[in-house]
Write a protein that holds these residues in place. Structure first.
Motif, mmCIF file in Angstrom:
data_model
loop_
_atom_site.group_PDB
_atom_site.id
_atom_site.type_symbol
_atom_site.label_atom_id
_atom_site.label_comp_id
_atom_site.label_asym_id
_atom_site.label_seq_id
_atom_site.Cartn_x
_atom_site.Cartn_y
_atom_site.Cartn_z
ATOM 1 N N TYR A 143 -5.780 6.596 0.944
ATOM 2 C CA TYR A 143 -7.302 5.616 1.570
ATOM 3 C C TYR A 143 -7.463 4.761 0.432
ATOM 4 N N TRP B 42 -0.909 3.928 10.381
ATOM 5 C CA TRP B 42 -1.826 3.761 9.945
ATOM 6 C C TRP B 42 -3.171 2.588 10.075
ATOM 7 N N ARG C 243 -10.733 -2.118 3.889
ATOM 8 C CA ARG C 243 -10.468 -0.454 4.192
ATOM 9 C C ARG C 243 -9.157 0.301 3.957
ATOM 10 N N TYR C 244 -7.687 0.336 3.985
ATOM 11 C CA TYR C 244 -6.482 1.265 4.786
ATOM 12 C C TYR C 244 -6.695 2.586 4.808
ATOM 13 N N GLU C 245 -6.295 2.952 5.729
ATOM 14 C CA GLU C 245 -6.480 4.420 5.900
ATOM 15 C C GLU C 245 -4.957 5.044 6.177
ATOM 16 N N VAL C 246 -4.474 5.883 5.276
ATOM 17 C CA VAL C 246 -3.065 6.286 6.137
ATOM 18 C C VAL C 246 -3.194 7.499 6.103
ATOM 19 N N PHE D 222 -6.865 0.356 10.524
ATOM 20 C CA PHE D 222 -7.705 -0.705 9.546
ATOM 21 C C PHE D 222 -9.275 -1.065 10.650
ATOM 22 N N GLU D 223 -10.183 -0.929 9.265
ATOM 23 C CA GLU D 223 -11.605 -1.320 10.206
ATOM 24 C C GLU D 223 -11.058 -0.455 12.119
ATOM 25 N N ASP E 221 -7.270 -10.257 5.143
ATOM 26 C CA ASP E 221 -7.204 -8.743 4.945
ATOM 27 C C ASP E 221 -7.709 -7.908 3.889
ATOM 28 N N LEU F 100 0.914 -1.450 -0.036
ATOM 29 C CA LEU F 100 -0.285 -0.340 0.075
ATOM 30 C C LEU F 100 0.489 1.276 -0.028
ATOM 31 N N ARG G 218 -8.494 0.230 -0.887
ATOM 32 C CA ARG G 218 -9.039 -0.782 -1.236
ATOM 33 C C ARG G 218 -8.065 -2.062 -1.273
ATOM 34 N N THR H 154 -0.136 -12.579 2.778
ATOM 35 C CA THR H 154 -1.610 -12.076 2.619
ATOM 36 C C THR H 154 -3.113 -13.349 2.750
#
Length: 375
Positions: free
Chosen positions: A221, A156, A209-212, A158-159, A206, A142, A223, A202
């Motif tokens: 963001y 970072w 949606r991931y956010e940094v 996740f959820e 896994d 990512l 996906r 992975t």
């Protein structure tokens, strides 16, 4: 001086009144991730008989949808603005609320609800999401395409759970791989130059949606879609069919998401069936002539991979279904073989039991004969 002051007060009151009555410069913020659906709520519980409702988009105040109860008309103008709303708008005929599906950054902007009873303004923001897809077991990177500054701090999520962070000033890199029941344990790696996150080995868990977030307030963001590896589809003879041609079926037991099973003739698709997020046995029939010279294949695929089985007509269609095992597919042949083996084992057990029973009877008779002689 006093007159000028009064004029300013009246001017301010005028703007305040316009703002209060017509909602000028007052927009309700609405945020959504790219690809998701968003609902702009009218605030009405029901539409009355004389209601007229219009939805307009900021670009040239374009009319995009309307409801006219008197004329019994509900219309969405999804071909306007180069078709950016095509097949994406839905109007609630009870409340007049507008839903936009499969949102993209083209839908960012101001929306106005105008009616004879209410006026509302919305400011829609669509967050762009970078899509990353990998096969289960592969690594996923990512990448935020940026560099860490000397004062930066990166987090970072996740959820809504913090899974990794970097503090440049503190010289600290931390991964919280024991959180979320340890699903990321020993599988997270952070790049201390860019802040990019790599997930190794992975699994489908896994996916999400991931956010940094950077200290400079830059937010990215992602996906991540992790697809399970596909099984090879099986082609077999359909002996239950009464067709005069060669009846075949391609099947596959899948426990993966977003897969399609298809029959191909050369490069052309003949038929297909798709499923999403199901554990199910897929099957797809095909009728071919015994002397057919076309090249057929059965393909199971997801968005990033496929498994293909080619049809050998001369082998599967050479015998009729009356020719016992030759007509049947691999699954039925295995079942018949197992049943034959079970019958054979049962026969041996019966024979052994019979032999032992006869031997026991002879021994018993011999004992009685010996006792009689002694008397």
């Amino acid at each position: 001086m006093k007159k000028m002051f009064l004029k300013l007060v009246l001017l301010c009151l005028c703007f305040w009144r316009l703002d209060g009555v017509f909602g000028i410069d007052h927009f309700e913020p609405v945020s959504v991730f790219e690809g998701d659906s968003v609902s702009l709520n009218s605030g009405l519980t029901e539409i009355k008989d004389d209601d007229e409702i219009q939805w307009r988009f900021e670009y040239e105040n374009t009319l995009i949808a309307e409801i006219n109860v008197t004329a019994a008309r509900i219309t969405v103008y999804d071909d306007v603005l180069d078709g950016r709303f095509k097949d994406r708008m839905k109007l609630d005929n009870q409340t007049g609320s507008l839903t936009i599906t499969h949102t993209s950054t083209e839908h960012v902007g101001e929306y106005k609800l105008l009616s004879n009873r209410i006026r509302r303004n919305f400011k829609l923001n669509v967050y762009k999401v970078k899509l990353v897809s990998v096969m289960e077991g592969d690594s996923a990177s990512l990448n935020s395409d940026t560099k860490i500054k000397d004062y930066d701090a990166i987090q970072w999520m996740f959820e809504k759970t913090l899974i990794a962070e970097i503090s440049k000033q503190g010289g600290r890199i931390t991964v919280y791989d024991d959180d979320l029941d340890g699903r990321f344990r020993d599988r997270l790696k952070l790049d201390n130059q860019t802040g990019s996150l790599t997930i190794t080995n992975t699994t489908t868990e896994d996916t999400g949606r991931y956010e940094v977030t950077y200290l400079s307030r830059s937010v990215f963001y992602f996906r991540l879609n992790v697809y399970a590896r596909l099984p090879v589809p099986v082609i077999s003879r359909n002996c239950s069919s009464s067709s005069s041609s060669c009846s075949l079926v391609c099947s596959s037991m899948v426990n993966v998401s977003h897969v399609t099973l298809s029959w191909y003739a050369g490069m052309s698709v003949l038929s297909s069936i798709s499923v999403c997020d199901l554990s199910i046995s897929l099957s797809l029939p095909l009728e071919v002539e015994y002397q057919d010279k076309n090249t057929y294949s059965c393909v199971l695929n997801n968005p990033i991979s496929n498994q293909t089985t080619h049809l050998d007509i001369s082998t599967l269609c050479r015998h009729t279904c009356a020719d016992s095992v030759h007509c049947c597919g691999p699954t039925e042949a295995v079942i018949r073989l197992v049943l034959s083996a079970l019958v054979g084992v049962a026969t041996v057990i019966i024979l052994v039991y019979d032999i032992r029973s006869r031997r026991a009877e002879r021994d018993q008779a011999h004992i009685h004969t010996s006792e009689s002689i002694e008397i």
